[in-house]
Design a protein around this motif. Structure first.
Motif, PDB file in Angstrom:
ATOM      1  N   SER A  17       0.812  -1.220   0.000  1.00 48.19           N
ATOM      2  CA  SER A  17       0.000   0.000   0.000  1.00 48.19           C
ATOM      3  C   SER A  17       0.849   1.276   0.000  1.00 48.19           C
ATOM      4  O   SER A  17       0.434   2.285  -0.553  1.00 48.19           O
ATOM      5  CB  SER A  17      -0.975   0.004   1.180  1.00 48.19           C
ATOM      6  N   LEU A  18       2.024   1.236   0.623  1.00 44.37           N
ATOM      7  CA  LEU A  18       2.876   2.427   0.683  1.00 44.37           C
ATOM      8  C   LEU A  18       3.987   2.402  -0.362  1.00 44.37           C
ATOM      9  O   LEU A  18       4.790   3.332  -0.426  1.00 44.37           O
ATOM     10  CB  LEU A  18       3.481   2.565   2.083  1.00 44.37           C
ATOM     11  N   ASP A  19       4.029   1.336  -1.161  1.00 42.54           N
ATOM     12  CA  ASP A  19       5.049   1.173  -2.197  1.00 42.54           C
ATOM     13  C   ASP A  19       6.457   1.317  -1.618  1.00 42.54           C
ATOM     14  O   ASP A  19       7.266   2.114  -2.081  1.00 42.54           O
ATOM     15  CB  ASP A  19       4.821   2.164  -3.343  1.00 42.54           C
ATOM     16  N   ILE A  20       6.704   0.542  -0.546  1.00 44.62           N
ATOM     17  CA  ILE A  20       8.017   0.525   0.103  1.00 44.62           C
ATOM     18  C   ILE A  20       8.433  -0.933   0.271  1.00 44.62           C
ATOM     19  O   ILE A  20       7.610  -1.836   0.115  1.00 44.62           O
ATOM     20  CB  ILE A  20       8.016   1.222   1.484  1.00 44.62           C
ATOM     21  N   GLN A  21       9.692  -1.127   0.607  1.00 42.31           N
ATOM     22  CA  GLN A  21      10.171  -2.467   0.962  1.00 42.31           C
ATOM     23  C   GLN A  21      10.836  -2.339   2.323  1.00 42.31           C
ATOM     24  O   GLN A  21      11.610  -1.407   2.567  1.00 42.31           O
ATOM     25  CB  GLN A  21      11.157  -2.983  -0.081  1.00 42.31           C
ATOM     26  N   VAL A  22      10.525  -3.280   3.218  1.00 45.58           N
ATOM     27  CA  VAL A  22      11.006  -3.224   4.593  1.00 45.58           C
ATOM     28  C   VAL A  22      11.959  -4.378   4.860  1.00 45.58           C
ATOM     29  O   VAL A  22      11.674  -5.521   4.505  1.00 45.58           O
ATOM     30  CB  VAL A  22       9.819  -3.291   5.587  1.00 45.58           C
ATOM     31  N   ASP A  23      13.080  -4.070   5.488  1.00 45.42           N
ATOM     32  CA  ASP A  23      14.031  -5.097   5.910  1.00 45.42           C
ATOM     33  C   ASP A  23      13.530  -5.690   7.218  1.00 45.42           C
ATOM     34  O   ASP A  23      13.544  -5.029   8.249  1.00 45.42           O
ATOM     35  CB  ASP A  23      15.416  -4.470   6.097  1.00 45.42           C
ATOM     36  N   VAL A  24      13.055  -6.919   7.167  1.00 39.76           N
ATOM     37  CA  VAL A  24      12.506  -7.556   8.371  1.00 39.76           C
ATOM     38  C   VAL A  24      13.486  -8.513   9.019  1.00 39.76           C
ATOM     39  O   VAL A  24      13.139  -9.220   9.964  1.00 39.76           O
ATOM     40  CB  VAL A  24      11.171  -8.278   8.069  1.00 39.76           C
ATOM     41  N   GLU A  25      14.717  -8.538   8.531  1.00 40.83           N
ATOM     42  CA  GLU A  25      15.734  -9.449   9.062  1.00 40.83           C
ATOM     43  C   GLU A  25      15.994  -9.245  10.557  1.00 40.83           C
ATOM     44  O   GLU A  25      16.310 -10.184  11.262  1.00 40.83           O
ATOM     45  CB  GLU A  25      17.052  -9.283   8.292  1.00 40.83           C
ATOM     46  N   GLN A  26      15.893  -8.004  11.030  1.00 42.86           N
ATOM     47  CA  GLN A  26      16.271  -7.706  12.411  1.00 42.86           C
ATOM     48  C   GLN A  26      15.077  -7.408  13.311  1.00 42.86           C
ATOM     49  O   GLN A  26      15.246  -6.984  14.448  1.00 42.86           O
ATOM     50  CB  GLN A  26      17.232  -6.518  12.439  1.00 42.86           C
ATOM     51  N   ILE A  27      13.861  -7.642  12.822  1.00 43.63           N
ATOM     52  CA  ILE A  27      12.688  -7.325  13.636  1.00 43.63           C
ATOM     53  C   ILE A  27      12.662  -8.240  14.859  1.00 43.63           C
ATOM     54  O   ILE A  27      13.005  -9.417  14.785  1.00 43.63           O
ATOM     55  CB  ILE A  27      11.393  -7.436  12.797  1.00 43.63           C
ATOM     56  N   THR A  28      12.307  -7.666  15.987  1.00 42.84           N
ATOM     57  CA  THR A  28      12.255  -8.421  17.238  1.00 42.84           C
ATOM     58  C   THR A  28      10.846  -8.376  17.816  1.00 42.84           C
ATOM     59  O   THR A  28      10.010  -7.585  17.377  1.00 42.84           O
ATOM     60  CB  THR A  28      13.229  -7.835  18.285  1.00 42.84           C
ATOM     61  N   GLU A  29      10.620  -9.188  18.801  1.00 46.38           N
ATOM     62  CA  GLU A  29       9.328  -9.188  19.485  1.00 46.38           C
ATOM     63  C   GLU A  29       9.029  -7.805  20.064  1.00 46.38           C
ATOM     64  O   GLU A  29       7.892  -7.357  20.065  1.00 46.38           O
ATOM     65  CB  GLU A  29       9.346 -10.240  20.594  1.00 46.38           C
ATOM     66  N   ASP A  30      10.060  -7.129  20.533  1.00 42.50           N
ATOM     67  CA  ASP A  30       9.896  -5.796  21.103  1.00 42.50           C
ATOM     68  C   ASP A  30       9.392  -4.798  20.065  1.00 42.50           C
ATOM     69  O   ASP A  30       8.637  -3.887  20.388  1.00 42.50           O
ATOM     70  CB  ASP A  30      11.220  -5.326  21.710  1.00 42.50           C
ATOM     71  N   ASP A  31       9.802  -4.978  18.801  1.00 42.48           N
ATOM     72  CA  ASP A  31       9.354  -4.089  17.724  1.00 42.48           C
ATOM     73  C   ASP A  31       7.870  -4.286  17.414  1.00 42.48           C
ATOM     74  O   ASP A  31       7.258  -3.462  16.747  1.00 42.48           O
ATOM     75  CB  ASP A  31      10.162  -4.335  16.441  1.00 42.48           C
ATOM     76  N   LEU A  32       7.310  -5.383  17.911  1.00 43.38           N
ATOM     77  CA  LEU A  32       5.912  -5.701  17.643  1.00 43.38           C
ATOM     78  C   LEU A  32       5.021  -5.466  18.857  1.00 43.38           C
ATOM     79  O   LEU A  32       3.873  -5.876  18.870  1.00 43.38           O
ATOM     80  CB  LEU A  32       5.796  -7.165  17.191  1.00 43.38           C
ATOM     81  N   ARG A  33       5.565  -4.814  19.874  1.00 41.02           N
ATOM     82  CA  ARG A  33       4.807  -4.619  21.119  1.00 41.02           C
ATOM     83  C   ARG A  33       3.609  -3.689  20.948  1.00 41.02           C
ATOM     84  O   ARG A  33       2.598  -3.861  21.609  1.00 41.02           O
ATOM     85  CB  ARG A  33       5.706  -4.084  22.218  1.00 41.02           C
ATOM     86  N   SER A  34       3.736  -2.681  20.079  1.00 45.39           N
ATOM     87  CA  SER A  34       2.635  -1.737  19.917  1.00 45.39           C
ATOM     88  C   SER A  34       2.612  -1.199  18.492  1.00 45.39           C
ATOM     89  O   SER A  34       3.551  -1.396  17.720  1.00 45.39           O
ATOM     90  CB  SER A  34       2.786  -0.568  20.900  1.00 45.39           C
ATOM     91  N   VAL A  35       1.534  -0.504  18.177  1.00 40.74           N
ATOM     92  CA  VAL A  35       1.384   0.113  16.864  1.00 40.74           C
ATOM     93  C   VAL A  35       2.535   1.080  16.614  1.00 40.74           C
ATOM     94  O   VAL A  35       3.146   1.066  15.546  1.00 40.74           O
ATOM     95  CB  VAL A  35       0.017   0.825  16.765  1.00 40.74           C
TER      96      VAL A  35
END
Length: 96
Positions: free
Chosen positions: A63-81
């Motif tokens: 939807s935003l026409d971007i690409q995100v590097d998810v290699e380093q995403i952690t549980e903490d990054d998913l704690r909130s919006v």
């Protein structure tokens, strides 16, 4: 130990990401949501699953026409919006 390098981002990108999350979460969760507080916990408060997280990030990318590097995403990054928006904004892969 060195800190991970996080790209700085324009505030309007972060706002677009927050808006996108708000727009896409009801579709990913397959239910209507009342106003989503920015500090809402994605898993505990909203019921997002790990599979739903992947779907949400893929939908955001499209939807935003971007690409995100998810290699380093952690549980903490998913704690909130807001934490997810910060992660996405800081890990956009620049186009070649």
């Amino acid at each position: 130990m060195s800190e991970p390098v996080v790209q700085t981002t324009e505030p309007e990108l972060r706002e677009r990401i927050l808006h996108g999350i708000g727009e896409l979460l009801p579709r990913v969760l397959k239910r209507e949501l009342p106003e989503i507080p920015q500090d809402a916990c994605l898993f505990d408060d909203l019921g997002l699953t790990s599979a739903g997280t992947i779907e949400l990030i893929l939908e955001l990318e499209e939807s935003l026409d971007i690409q995100v590097d998810v290699e380093q995403i952690t549980e903490d990054d998913l704690r909130s919006v807001t934490r997810l928006a910060d992660y996405v904004a800081g890990h956009v892969i620049p186009e070649d």
